[in-house]
Design an enzyme around this catalytic site. Structure first.
Site, mmCIF file in Angstrom:
data_model
loop_
_atom_site.group_PDB
_atom_site.id
_atom_site.type_symbol
_atom_site.label_atom_id
_atom_site.label_comp_id
_atom_site.label_asym_id
_atom_site.label_seq_id
_atom_site.Cartn_x
_atom_site.Cartn_y
_atom_site.Cartn_z
ATOM 1 N N ASP A 67 1.113 -1.581 0.235
ATOM 2 C CA ASP A 67 0.236 -0.184 -0.093
ATOM 3 C C ASP A 67 1.110 0.681 0.193
ATOM 4 O OD1 ASP A 67 -2.153 2.031 0.860
ATOM 5 O OD2 ASP A 67 -0.895 1.814 2.673
HETATM 6 MG MG MG Z 1 -2.808 3.411 3.249
#
Ligand code: MG
Length: 370
Positions: A67
């Site tokens: 991410d």
């Molecule tokens: Mg994040």
């Protein structure tokens, strides 16, 4: 032995030897001892292994998905630039954006609302996940969000240029619209973690592929990926789309480890073969993950993969030894060739071997390469 010529002595001796040898002590110890030592070593290294399932998957991991915000970057965003459309004042644009963003908990929203703390109250607040927020401030309808969401009706060259500049620097841009007309842009910058490039380089050196998966725009995502050396970028993913991307990667036959921190990473972490949560991330991410990286240090990602692989190797050696020992020794004992005393010693030795072999994991990371 009773039915043949052996007699009672011989029969009891052989039976005892078989019983002693067949005791599955070593088999029973093979997995838990390795797990226990690995957990202890992991704790020292800042890696919390949540279970056995995680380890099994780790062996074959060939792709690590990261991410962006909060994982590769610190996630502590600050407003870096405000651009106002003609007829608007930058401070006014920022104050209106801050008023609406105060209702949201998104990292970008927190940065914007903190930059203008004395903003007006917002009414009729709405949040559209993955797009932006809207609300009424002082009787005017204000929307703040992704360029694609705000600027569907077309944009002035001023805002287009502001967006391009910010995105080429890896920053995130939101547009501000008042009563249906775009009036400004706010750029928010984030800092890439020092440990990110190191972690990615180590993973590449081991032949793993890396992917950056983010809801942010492709230009900012590419800029961050470039800074840390990640190969592949999947950007503009809606919050609930991350899990679909992980599923697609798995359908392509890849074994995927996902590293994330946010609420919207939860499903993706659970869906990945191995979910790794940043310890400072949200509770959702932490509970969905198989491994928690306690320190905010990405170099523990390759260390955790290595520790898990070493633990699986240890368990396998333990099982082969414990099982092989029973397979080889039971027929010998049944044939009456093994004194029960020697069988007892051999039994103890097999457990001793399994425990000692597991204890070698204590040295993981200090001598072995990470
Ligand atoms: Mg994040």
């Amino acid at each position: 032995w009773l039915l043949t010529s052996g007699g009672a002595n011989q029969a009891v001796s052989a039976a005892l030897a078989v019983l002693v040898i067949a005791c599955p002590c070593a088999l029973g110890l093979a997995t838990p001892t390795a797990m226990m030592v690995a957990s202890g070593r992991g704790a020292q290294l800042g890696i919390f292994l949540k279970g056995h399932r995680a380890l099994e998957a780790t062996r074959a991991v060939d792709t690590v998905v990261f991410d962006k915000t909060g994982t590769l970057t610190t996630g502590r965003l600050t407003v870096s630039a405000v651009t106002a459309e003609q007829g608007w004042d930058g401070e006014e644009v920022l104050a209106l954006a801050a008023a609406v963003e105060a209702g949201s908990e998104h990292a970008v929203a927190l940065a914007i609302s903190a930059s203008a703390p004395h903003h007006a109250p917002v009414e009729d607040f709405r949040s559209i996940p993955g797009r932006g927020v809207s609300g009424v401030v002082g009787g005017r309808t204000v929307r703040v969000g992704k360029p694609a969401w705000i600027a569907a009706s077309g944009l002035s060259p001023t805002l287009t240029a502001a967006r391009r500049t910010a995105e080429s620097r890896g920053e995130t841009v939101v547009f501000v619209e008042v009563d249906g007309r775009p009036c400004g842009a706010v750029a928010v910058s984030d800092t890439v973690k020092d440990s990110a490039a190191d972690a990615v380089a180590t993973l590449h050196a081991r032949g793993l592929r890396t992917v950056l998966l983010t809801g942010d725009n492709p230009a900012s995502a590419a800029a961050v990926a470039g800074q840390v050396g990640i190969d592949e970028v999947i950007a503009d993913v809606l919050p609930d789309g991350k899990v679909d991307v992980i599923e697609q990667l798995r359908e392509q036959g890849r074994v995927v480890a996902m590293v994330g921190d946010g609420i919207n990473d939860g499903p993706a972490l659970a869906c990945a073969d191995l979910g790794m949560a940043i310890g400072r991330g949200t509770d959702v991410a932490i509970s969905a993950a198989d491994v928690v990286l306690v320190r905010d240090d990405l170099t523990t990602v390759p260390v955790a993969l290595g520790l898990a692989a070493a633990t699986m190797r240890t368990i396998r050696v333990n099982l082969v030894w414990a099982f092989g020992y029973n397979v080889a020794a039971i027929p010998i004992a049944a044939a009456g060739l093994l004194n029960p005393l020697i069988a007892g010693a051999a039994m103890a030795f097999s457990s001793f071997f399994v425990v000692s072999n597991s204890l070698r994991l204590r040295n993981f990371g200090s001598v072995m390469n990470r």
